[in-house]
Enzyme design. Structure first.
Site, PDB file in Angstrom:
ATOM      1  N   ASN A 119       1.032  -1.212  -0.008  1.00 38.54           N
ATOM      2  CA  ASN A 119      -0.192  -0.111  -0.039  1.00 38.54           C
ATOM      3  C   ASN A 119       0.846   1.377  -0.207  1.00 38.54           C
ATOM      4  O   ASN A 119       0.287   2.335  -0.485  1.00 38.54           O
ATOM      5  CB  ASN A 119      -0.810   0.074   1.244  1.00 38.54           C
ATOM      6  CG  ASN A 119      -1.750   1.329   1.308  1.00 38.54           C
ATOM      7  OD1 ASN A 119      -2.477   1.602   0.441  1.00 38.54           O
ATOM      8  ND2 ASN A 119      -1.398   1.868   2.394  1.00 38.54           N
ATOM      9  N   ASP A 178       1.300   6.828  -0.404  1.00 42.24           N
ATOM     10  CA  ASP A 178       0.370   6.160  -0.816  1.00 42.24           C
ATOM     11  C   ASP A 178       0.536   5.695  -2.312  1.00 42.24           C
ATOM     12  O   ASP A 178       0.183   6.593  -3.044  1.00 42.24           O
ATOM     13  CB  ASP A 178      -1.157   6.624  -0.547  1.00 42.24           C
ATOM     14  CG  ASP A 178      -2.228   5.390  -0.521  1.00 42.24           C
ATOM     15  OD1 ASP A 178      -2.302   4.666   0.463  1.00 42.24           O
ATOM     16  OD2 ASP A 178      -2.917   5.468  -1.504  1.00 42.24           O
ATOM     17  N   ASP A 208      -0.081  -6.206   4.244  1.00 45.31           N
ATOM     18  CA  ASP A 208      -0.374  -5.320   5.461  1.00 45.31           C
ATOM     19  C   ASP A 208      -1.292  -4.217   4.653  1.00 45.31           C
ATOM     20  O   ASP A 208      -1.285  -3.761   3.582  1.00 45.31           O
ATOM     21  CB  ASP A 208       0.956  -4.607   5.743  1.00 45.31           C
ATOM     22  CG  ASP A 208       1.019  -3.577   6.862  1.00 45.31           C
ATOM     23  OD1 ASP A 208       0.877  -4.132   7.998  1.00 45.31           O
ATOM     24  OD2 ASP A 208       0.841  -2.361   6.444  1.00 45.31           O
ATOM     25  N   HIS A 212      -6.824  -0.662   2.329  1.00 43.43           N
ATOM     26  CA  HIS A 212      -6.681   0.701   1.510  1.00 43.43           C
ATOM     27  C   HIS A 212      -6.198   0.429   0.234  1.00 43.43           C
ATOM     28  O   HIS A 212      -5.951   1.177  -0.432  1.00 43.43           O
ATOM     29  CB  HIS A 212      -5.476   1.463   2.388  1.00 43.43           C
ATOM     30  CG  HIS A 212      -5.751   1.892   3.600  1.00 43.43           C
ATOM     31  ND1 HIS A 212      -6.165   3.121   3.968  1.00 43.43           N
ATOM     32  CD2 HIS A 212      -5.739   0.996   4.895  1.00 43.43           C
ATOM     33  CE1 HIS A 212      -6.540   3.441   5.281  1.00 43.43           C
ATOM     34  NE2 HIS A 212      -6.133   2.015   5.744  1.00 43.43           N
ATOM     35  N   GLU A 234      -4.909  -8.119   5.694  1.00 39.16           N
ATOM     36  CA  GLU A 234      -5.431  -7.233   6.821  1.00 39.16           C
ATOM     37  C   GLU A 234      -6.486  -6.213   6.427  1.00 39.16           C
ATOM     38  O   GLU A 234      -6.295  -5.026   5.786  1.00 39.16           O
ATOM     39  CB  GLU A 234      -4.290  -6.133   7.187  1.00 39.16           C
ATOM     40  CG  GLU A 234      -4.527  -5.349   8.480  1.00 39.16           C
ATOM     41  CD  GLU A 234      -4.065  -4.360   8.641  1.00 39.16           C
ATOM     42  OE1 GLU A 234      -4.328  -3.403   9.568  1.00 39.16           O
ATOM     43  OE2 GLU A 234      -3.236  -3.991   7.874  1.00 39.16           O
TER      44      GLU A 234
END
Length: 474
Positions: A119, A178, A208, A212, A234
């Site tokens: 991410n 990001d 992880d 997102h 996650e």
């Protein structure tokens, strides 16, 4: 989520195979035929370095790996989760040490599931990584530049609300740069990193901050891999949030830890069927835990210091019940939430039972060494049967004809006659001690009669567990 870092579960699927020395010291650790075991337990050894993980695989049962790539320098635990490059040089060790760790684990019959960052990169304006790479927030020389990141335009480019789907996907989590995972270049670069780890021998990934990243982006990247590894993602649940875990597959059950903690406060009798309300994901997709390293820092999960032995009993329940694939945490003491692993991740003193800030997940008597849980692997996918709960804080149940567990979450002993499907014979209580050499028990033992019953006293705030691979009469 906590500031500056995201959840970091680093996982190993236990496939038990031990050295002669460890088998001799604890016969319950002796390798059983693979056909007798359903090896599904995952262990998280949080903060361990590659050398000690390799030794753990060779000598005991279960190591774990943090993200392998170059990351932000610093002593805090969350620096491991701020990527700087994809060089395999971290404060956990070098590429060569990482390769040796994977080889050692495979030689011991242990599969390795690596935490991976897809991410984001780092969350600081500039710095130097653990392999000496210099970078700025949106410029990682030879890897990424400004156009490879999202710049959503909200204050500080940060996620402002989890009710805003676009913001969760396209804004920064606590200033972490990001990545634009919808772009061809970024997808290709991340797939290249994953393939490098797969070529080394990694067996799976825990992604992880997957919440997102849009599902379509993840599917595209996974489709570029040289083989399909095990995946766990996650994606924590949040009431009223725009993104629901049901949109993803093969992820951790982030409701579980809260539910278990509440049950051990108010009553464990309702734990028989965990998904009756239909709100949780199916058991086959659930990766469950009583606590992980993030939740123990937030104080909203049980941990080793919790009241009245509830952490131990909750772990026993997690390993004994049918729901999900359990993950067990082995971590270290900390006085500040940001504190990193002691001794630069050197956990070798654990193997000599010295105390330098490292802790076992639970007392070592629960199984062979650190959570060698033969009970869970022995009972496999056997159905839950014979549930009994005479009071709200006492439960007992069987797992087919392979095992039986009783948990007493009260302040007095529980004397009872239990009915099981186990064959007649004498069984070791693997909570109080494992099967010893020459077919004797190191702790308590119970004798199952011809009718499948046995009498036992379950200790105050304690548990008992018996199974067919811990029977001195066999």
């Amino acid at each position: 989520m906590i500031a500056r870092a995201i959840l970091s579960i680093t996982l190993i699927t236990i496939l038990f195979s031990l050295t002669a020395e460890s088998r001799k010291s604890n016969p319950q650790c002796r390798r059983k035929p693979e056909s007798q075991l359903d090896k599904r337990v995952i262990i998280q050894l949080f903060g361990w370095n590659w050398v000690n993980i390799a030794a753990e695989c060779r000598e005991f049962i279960g190591p774990a790996v943090s993200p392998a790539q170059e990351h932000l320098t610093g002593d805090n635990w969350w620096t491991d989760y701020q990527a700087v490059s994809y060089k395999l040089q971290s404060k956990r060790g070098t590429r060569e040490q990482f390769q040796d760790m994977v080889n050692s684990c495979h030689a011991a019959g242990v599969k390795v599931i690596a935490d991976i960052l897809l991410n984001h990169m780092a969350g600081v304006e500039s710095g130097t990584g653990t392999a000496g790479s210099n970078f700025t927030h949106y410029n990682y020389p030879g890897i990424y530049q400004w156009q490879d990141f999202h710049h959503c335009g909200l204050p500080n480019d940060d996620v402002q609300s989890y009710q805003n789907r676009s913001g969760v996907y396209n804004c920064e989590l606590a200033n972490l740069a990001d990545l634009a995972t919808e772009t061809e270049y970024v997808r290709g670069r991340l797939a290249e990193h994953m393939n490098d780890l797969l070529n080394i021998g990694i067996d799976g990934f825990r992604v992880d901050a997957a919440k997102h990243i849009p599902v379509t982006d993840l599917e595209n990247m996974f489709g570029r891999l040289i083989r399909r590894p095990y995946m766990t993602l996650e994606v924590p649940f949040g009431a009223g949030e725009a993104i629901d875990p049901s949109e993803y597959a093969g992820l951790g059950a982030f409701r579980y830890y809260k539910f278990i903690r509440e049950a051990f406060k108010t009553g464990v009798s309702g734990l028989e069927t965990l998904n009756d309300n239909g709100l949780w994901m199916g058991s086959s997709n659930a990766n469950v835990f009583v606590v992980n390293h993030d939740k123990e820092r937030k104080g909203d999960a049980l941990m080793y210091e919790s009241w009245n032995n509830t952490y131990v009993n909750a772990q026993v329940f997690s390993l004994a019940h049918t729901y999900g694939r359990p993950t067990i945490l082995s971590s270290f003491k900390f006085s500040k939430p940001d504190a990193g692993a002691p001794n630069q991740g050197d956990s070798s003193h654990i193997r000599t039972m010295l105390n330098h800030g490292w802790i076992m997940v639970v007392s070592t008597s629960l199984a062979c060494h650190r959570w060698n849980d033969w009970f869970h692997n022995t009972v496999g996918r056997s159905k839950l049967n014979g549930w009994t709960s005479p009071t709200p804080q006492r439960i007992a149940f069987g797992r087919g004809s392979a095992g039986f567990v009783a948990i007493n979450n009260e302040d007095t002993e529980w004397r009872a006659n239990f009915r099981t499907l186990l064959r007649p014979g004498r069984y070791c209580d693997v909570v109080s001690g494992p099967l010893k050499e020459r077919h004797s028990c190191s702790g308590a033992s119970f004798t199952v009669a011809d009718d499948g019953t046995f009498s036992a006293t379950v200790p105050t705030r304690g548990s008992i567990a018996i199974h067919i691979n811990a029977s001195p009469s066999s």
